[in-house]
Write a protein that holds these residues in place. Structure first.
Motif, short mmCIF file in Angstrom:
data_model
loop_
_atom_site.label_atom_id
_atom_site.label_comp_id
_atom_site.label_asym_id
_atom_site.label_seq_id
_atom_site.Cartn_x
_atom_site.Cartn_y
_atom_site.Cartn_z
N ASP A 198 77.14 70.77 70.39
CA ASP A 198 76.31 71.43 71.39
C ASP A 198 77.14 72.28 72.36
OD1 ASP A 198 77.51 69.29 72.59
OD2 ASP A 198 75.75 68.63 73.70
N ASN A 199 78.26 72.80 71.88
CA ASN A 199 79.10 73.75 72.64
C ASN A 199 79.66 73.14 73.93
OD1 ASN A 199 78.62 75.58 70.64
ND2 ASN A 199 77.56 77.07 71.91
N LYS A 388 80.57 72.10 79.56
CA LYS A 388 79.51 72.39 78.60
C LYS A 388 78.99 73.81 78.81
CE LYS A 388 75.16 70.60 76.73
NZ LYS A 388 74.12 69.55 76.85
N SER A 390 76.35 77.11 77.81
CA SER A 390 75.07 77.55 77.29
C SER A 390 74.81 78.95 77.86
CB SER A 390 73.96 76.58 77.69
OG SER A 390 73.90 76.44 79.11
#
Length: 392
Positions: A198-199, A388, A390
């Motif tokens: 999930d990057n 993280k 996104s």
């Protein structure tokens, strides 16, 4: 008549055969798509250079199934590249660094490096532990900074690649010998970089010692989420989940009690551009030449939690920082001065990168009220941080 009928039947048979063939091809097409191989996470190794002492430095490239990619070298455990997508799916490097080993050998800015034994500063390079006085190397004026003249950022770590399903990881180990840079005890440190599906880049730290010592490990990546290192980070929105911070004197050593951020340029409890208050008339801004302070994170009893976020409006990249540490050092590249070569050509100008270093507070060994950084034999130092990525 019979001849016409035969020709007609041959024509019908040809059409029927052609339709059957097309139907079979249509049936096979989904099967071919179903067996199309999926992209998998991978890790590879290459040579990055050799130190003046003759030690080989290797580079490991970790890549997940989405295409996110991170390069780590065994010298200093340094993250040399971190490629993540923007809102249009374009992958670009978002950490400052160099293309070759040579500039990392000095690396006065600590680009991308693992920091130890003690991240941040210790006043005058001195501390007392169990009644014994210790003197550390001083490399920041009269103070000790980031482990000394040859800290963890300037040694070669032992690397072990790990592949675990959809995740790939790199395990780095280093033995810091008793009295290295003035620290007591043989300290074995292990750091694991994990690239998740999930990057997210997960970083876990562990350390053990055979004598009482102090430990405060961190990671010193400089982020520029625009992916364009000719731009400053002043327009990037930052949030820090902290109601207090550590004031410093003119040498960046803690000064006075912990201070409230409310009503000051240090209030990042709601996202705001880095540059909004960075030039404010404030003694703390002056002492840090901008932001170069440790924020006291909220909810320390909650363990692993959200500590900070960064958002670049142009690229759409959004980074969340999660940690179990009590503090985070927010540094805005104040001392980048246009003399260091950029990977993208040109040089790194002032404030073209920002750091969010999860850690204990500066000078903790000399501050009785701060969370302890002491590690004793039989104990295991443990810490975890995740960056993280996104888009929005």
């Amino acid at each position: 008549m019979r001849r016409c009928f035969q020709i007609f039947m041959l024509f019908v048979l040809a059409i029927f055969t052609s339709n059957c063939k097309d139907a079979k091809q249509e049936q096979k097409q989904p099967e071919a798509e179903a067996t199309k191989p999926m992209e998998q996470a991978s890790i590879s190794k290459s040579e990055f250079g050799t130190t003046p002492e003759g030690e080989l430095v290797e580079q490991y490239t970790l890549k997940n199934a989405n295409g996110m990619e991170i390069d780590v070298i065994t010298f200093g455990g340094i993250i040399t590249n971190l490629k993540v997508p923007n809102k249009d799916g374009k992958f670009e490097d978002v950490v400052l660094g160099y293309d070759t080993l040579e500039p990392y050998l000095t690396n006065p800015t600590f680009f991308g490096a693992l920091i130890g034994r003690y991240g941040n500063r210790i006043a005058k390079g001195k501390f007392t532990l169990n009644g014994r006085d210790y003197t550390l190397a001083t490399n920041d004026g009269s103070n000790h900074l980031h482990g000394g003249k040859k800290g963890f950022d300037k040694v070669v770590w032992t690397a072990e690649p790990i592949e675990n399903g959809n995740s790939v990881a790199l395990k780095l180990t280093y033995l810091s010998k008793d009295m290295e840079e003035g620290y007591p005890g043989n300290l074995t440190s292990t750091v694991v970089y994990t690239l998740t599906p999930d990057n997210a880049l997960e970083i876990t730290y562990e350390a053990t010692t055979d004598k009482p010592t102090i430990v405060n490990l961190t990671q010193h990546a400089y982020f520029n989420l625009s992916g364009d290192f000719s731009k400053t980070i002043l327009d990037e929105d930052v949030m820090i989940a902290a109601d207090r911070y550590v004031p410093i004197d003119e040498t960046s050593i803690p000064f006075g009690p912990l201070a409230e951020v409310k009503g000051t340029p240090f209030d990042f409890t709601s996202p705001k551009p880095v540059g909004q208050d960075i030039s404010a008339e404030d003694i703390q801004i002056k002492n840090g030449t901008g932001y170069d302070h440790c924020w006291v994170l909220n909810n320390q009893d909650k363990g692993f939690r959200l500590a900070a976020t960064v958002y670049d409006k142009t690229s759409g990249r959004f980074m969340e920082v999660l940690t179990d540490e009590p503090g985070i050092q927010f540094y805005t590249g104040n001392f980048l001065d246009g003399t260091l070569p950029s990977q993208q050509g040109g040089t790194y100008a002032q404030r073209t990168g920002l750091c969010l270093e999860t850690q204990h507070y500066p000078d903790s060994p000399n501050q009785e009220d701060y969370p302890s950084t002491v590690l004793n034999p039989g104990e295991t130092y443990q810490s975890a941080t995740t960056y993280k990525f996104s888009t929005k």
